[in-house]
Motif scaffolding. Sequence first.
Motif, short mmCIF file in Angstrom:
data_model
loop_
_atom_site.label_atom_id
_atom_site.label_comp_id
_atom_site.label_asym_id
_atom_site.label_seq_id
_atom_site.Cartn_x
_atom_site.Cartn_y
_atom_site.Cartn_z
N GLY A 109 -8.15 24.27 -18.50
CA GLY A 109 -6.78 24.32 -18.91
C GLY A 109 -6.02 24.25 -17.45
N SER A 110 -6.60 24.42 -16.29
CA SER A 110 -5.91 24.55 -15.13
C SER A 110 -5.47 22.99 -14.77
N PRO A 111 -4.32 22.93 -13.92
CA PRO A 111 -4.05 21.69 -13.48
C PRO A 111 -5.10 21.16 -12.56
N TRP A 112 -5.22 19.62 -12.94
CA TRP A 112 -6.19 18.86 -12.00
C TRP A 112 -5.35 17.96 -11.23
N GLU A 113 -5.79 17.72 -9.95
CA GLU A 113 -5.02 16.80 -9.19
C GLU A 113 -6.05 15.84 -7.96
N GLN A 114 -5.77 14.60 -7.91
CA GLN A 114 -6.66 13.93 -6.91
C GLN A 114 -5.71 12.98 -6.20
N ARG A 115 -5.87 13.22 -4.82
CA ARG A 115 -4.87 12.10 -3.83
C ARG A 115 -5.82 10.92 -3.31
N LEU A 116 -5.43 9.83 -3.39
CA LEU A 116 -6.04 8.70 -2.72
C LEU A 116 -5.48 8.03 -1.82
N GLU A 117 -5.94 7.49 -0.72
CA GLU A 117 -5.28 6.75 0.26
C GLU A 117 -5.58 5.36 -0.03
N PRO A 118 -5.00 4.25 -0.16
CA PRO A 118 -5.34 2.85 -0.55
C PRO A 118 -5.95 2.15 0.74
N VAL A 119 -6.95 1.27 0.34
CA VAL A 119 -7.53 0.64 1.32
C VAL A 119 -7.15 -1.02 1.30
N THR A 120 -6.98 -1.57 1.98
CA THR A 120 -6.61 -3.14 1.96
C THR A 120 -7.87 -3.67 1.94
N THR A 121 -7.96 -4.70 1.16
CA THR A 121 -9.14 -5.54 0.75
C THR A 121 -8.89 -7.06 0.57
N ASP A 122 -9.82 -8.08 0.73
CA ASP A 122 -9.49 -9.38 0.43
C ASP A 122 -10.39 -9.73 -0.74
N ASP A 123 -9.93 -9.49 -1.92
CA ASP A 123 -10.73 -9.75 -2.96
C ASP A 123 -9.99 -10.93 -3.86
N PRO A 124 -10.33 -12.21 -3.90
CA PRO A 124 -9.52 -13.15 -4.61
C PRO A 124 -9.54 -13.13 -5.86
N ALA A 125 -10.39 -12.39 -6.62
CA ALA A 125 -10.67 -12.13 -8.13
C ALA A 125 -9.74 -11.17 -8.44
N PRO A 146 0.77 -1.16 -0.03
CA PRO A 146 0.01 -0.16 -0.14
C PRO A 146 0.83 1.27 0.12
N GLY A 147 0.28 2.45 -0.62
CA GLY A 147 0.76 3.75 -0.68
C GLY A 147 0.00 4.64 -1.21
N PRO A 148 0.58 5.96 -1.14
CA PRO A 148 -0.35 6.82 -1.41
C PRO A 148 -0.19 7.15 -3.15
N VAL A 149 -1.51 7.32 -3.64
CA VAL A 149 -1.65 7.41 -5.15
C VAL A 149 -2.11 8.84 -5.57
N THR A 150 -1.31 9.44 -6.59
CA THR A 150 -1.91 10.74 -6.88
C THR A 150 -2.12 10.78 -8.53
N LEU A 151 -3.34 11.15 -8.85
CA LEU A 151 -3.61 11.19 -10.29
C LEU A 151 -3.48 12.80 -10.63
N ARG A 152 -2.90 13.03 -11.82
CA ARG A 152 -2.90 14.32 -12.25
C ARG A 152 -3.32 14.46 -13.64
N GLY A 153 -3.78 15.70 -14.04
CA GLY A 153 -4.15 15.84 -15.49
C GLY A 153 -4.37 17.54 -15.61
N VAL A 154 -5.18 17.83 -16.63
CA VAL A 154 -5.31 19.18 -17.20
C VAL A 154 -7.04 19.05 -17.25
N ALA A 155 -7.68 19.90 -16.50
CA ALA A 155 -9.14 20.32 -16.53
C ALA A 155 -9.49 20.71 -17.71
N ALA A 156 -10.74 20.84 -18.00
CA ALA A 156 -11.22 21.40 -19.25
C ALA A 156 -11.07 22.87 -19.51
#
Length: 786
Positions: free
Chosen positions: A513-529, A501-511
């Motif tokens: 023209g401004s910078p777009w960013e979203q940060r996510l904190e991972p959640v540990t799950t038990d998903d065999p698939a 697990p570790g932090p995730v940052t998504l970056r892009g350009v909004a419609a």
Amino acid sequence: MKIETLTGEVASVPEAGLGALRTERGNLPLDSVDVQAAVTGLSARITMTQGFQNPFDVPLEATYVFPLPDRAAVTGMRMEAADRVVEGVLKERGQAREDYEAALAAGQRAALAEEDRPDVFTMSVGNILPGERVTVRLTLSQPLPYEDDEATLRFPLVVAPRYIPGTPLDGPSVGAGTGADTDAVPDASRISPPVLLPGFPNPVRLTLSVDVDPAGLPLDGVRSSLHTVTTDGRTFRLEPGERLDRDFVLRLRYDAGASCAVAGETFTVTVLPPPGPAAPRPRDVVILLDRSGSMMGWKMVAARRAAARIVDTLRSGQNGGDRFAVLSFDHAIERALPGGLSAATDRNRYRTVEHLARLDARGGTELLRPLEEAVALLSGSAERDRIIVLVTDGQVGNEDQILGRLSLDGLRVHTIGIDRAVNAGFLGRLAAAGAGRCELVESEDRLDEVMDHVHRRIASPAVTGVSLDMPSAVPGTLAPARPGDLFPGVPLVVRGRCTGPGPVTLRGVAADGSPWEQRLEPVTTDDPAATAIWARAHLRELEDRYLAGDGDPQRETERIVDASLRYGVLCRFTAFVAVDTRVAADGAPAHKVIQPVEPPSGWEATPADALSTASTRSVRSAPGGYGAPPAPAGYGVPAAPGAYGGAPVPAAAPQPPGGPVPGAAPGGPTRGFAPARTRMPRQSSPTAAAVDARAQVAEELRRLRAARPASELERRQILADLGSRLEVLVPGALTDLVAALRSCDDPAGPRGRDLDELWDRTLRELASYEEEGEKDRRPFWHRRPR
């Protein structure tokens, strides 16, 4: 209906359809298909069980070509017969096939599961004893696509006929189907099962149930669009008596949000776009409308409406207005308006909608040329959004050729699949390659809902150039490798491998023209698939790269096989094989049968040029496009011997044990219950002759390399004699070289430097011919379409 039996007696079979015969033990080897699905949140675990019964008096080998969801990961196989249970083993495909053939030759029961397309598979079950029943279970995991607050479980139940372009290949077919293998579709005979005649009694008992666990997501409703289902709360069951003739579609309405889930060493990032409409940008839009014969009936009506709806949404204006073109295609291409891209004025849109209203279905699905033309039309407008919208059922066999040839950099491709048995695998891969969306329409009732979604998709994206930064992610494991853009109402899903697990940052350009960013904190799950679903997506990325010709083919193949075996997920270069150690028969099965499939629901009787195939293509008959050659007879119409790409039927073809084949058209095995093609002895086939010729050419090359006489006269004699031999060894090939070599007999023929150049040229061309022969001898699953 009255039918004449082998003894000359006439028996009445009221429920039988045209061409149907009955045997004491039943008609066909496949007697049941059972599908049990368990949905947990946005993924599903599925078990599919196929039951095979031998209705003949000799051991049987049955082959069944069937579909699975294109994103599904097949992770296990089990064969059961009598009191025997055998677990399948995943192996490299060539090894698995060898094990299967060796088991049959030894009289052992065996089963082999192979992938021919991401959504088309072949099951072979051999040495089924007379009267015996064998079941084969496949286990798979699949993600549920989620858009506009709704998740979809789509389970395909029939492989629809597909258009096969290209030039037929010499030699025996690689499969038992009705299509001819071509340079564009080298395995066409493996994806073209025979089709039952209309009215044939339901040959397969179908059961299907889905257990739904929302896994914490708020479930607001469940609906089925093509089948009637019953429910006792969270379990949904198909009503008895349904046929394997259309996709099963179940939609679940959820509310979901952005997240990063880590299960073991696999992570899944899901992110929704920012709220609010995106700022409009001028667009260049090319709409490709499939009007081929397979689109006949309600599909053509829906396709015309879909294209017209898109045209109506285009914006006009002197500055910043949209431009567009509409290309309808079958074996030829027709433009709604002359020239290239046209301004989206009221007049041009009205004329285009009028043109669309006059279109009907005809001809074959030559899809590559209109796609290439659309790419060319959009090549000079980099300052605008460049969009291709393809409206089709996707029923083509040359998917790999199309994806390998197209260059879609900077373009967005949206696909609208219209059919009750749509080729979702190809349309999804094409949309992914073009960073666009794939929408499926299984009925006219759903068209308006889908077109609302499409209108948002062809609008400007909310965020462009999305990238993912996760320090613990393993490089080279992202699927998709290029995340793409964010559209309103469409979550972006990225999967990959991570060291923890570790932090995730998504970056892009909004419609705006401004910078777009979203940060996510991972959640540990038990998903065999989770791991299997990621592995399947990763393998698809590697397979598409292989087909595109990126990198060394041998190295890419090894990488795909290693990943498949490591994670236990089936792919095109591996196969599941199950072999019973007990000897059940005296050698290989005496009879081979390929299971016919249902005519897809909603497909009308096909006209003479509706499903043209490569086996009869020889001329161009339409201005500006490839001609539509004669095609197979439509459903319910007897097919001529050799039609639909099949080999001509011998006049005295032996009948299988038990009498004539049930459900087959009178003209031959191209419809209904068709015996598998007999494998010709190697020495009597055209391919064998070609192999022998190449071996002799290789020997000529070896001798030529061994010595280069100093005497000019000797060299001229050697080359002249070689030319005479090549003319006989490889008639029709190396013609320019042969002519040059024969010129050495002429006193005015090549001398000095010209003779030296001819000697070197001969070495190069013979070496190239030998190398091409090595490629031709590769297993069919390694061949790339030309």
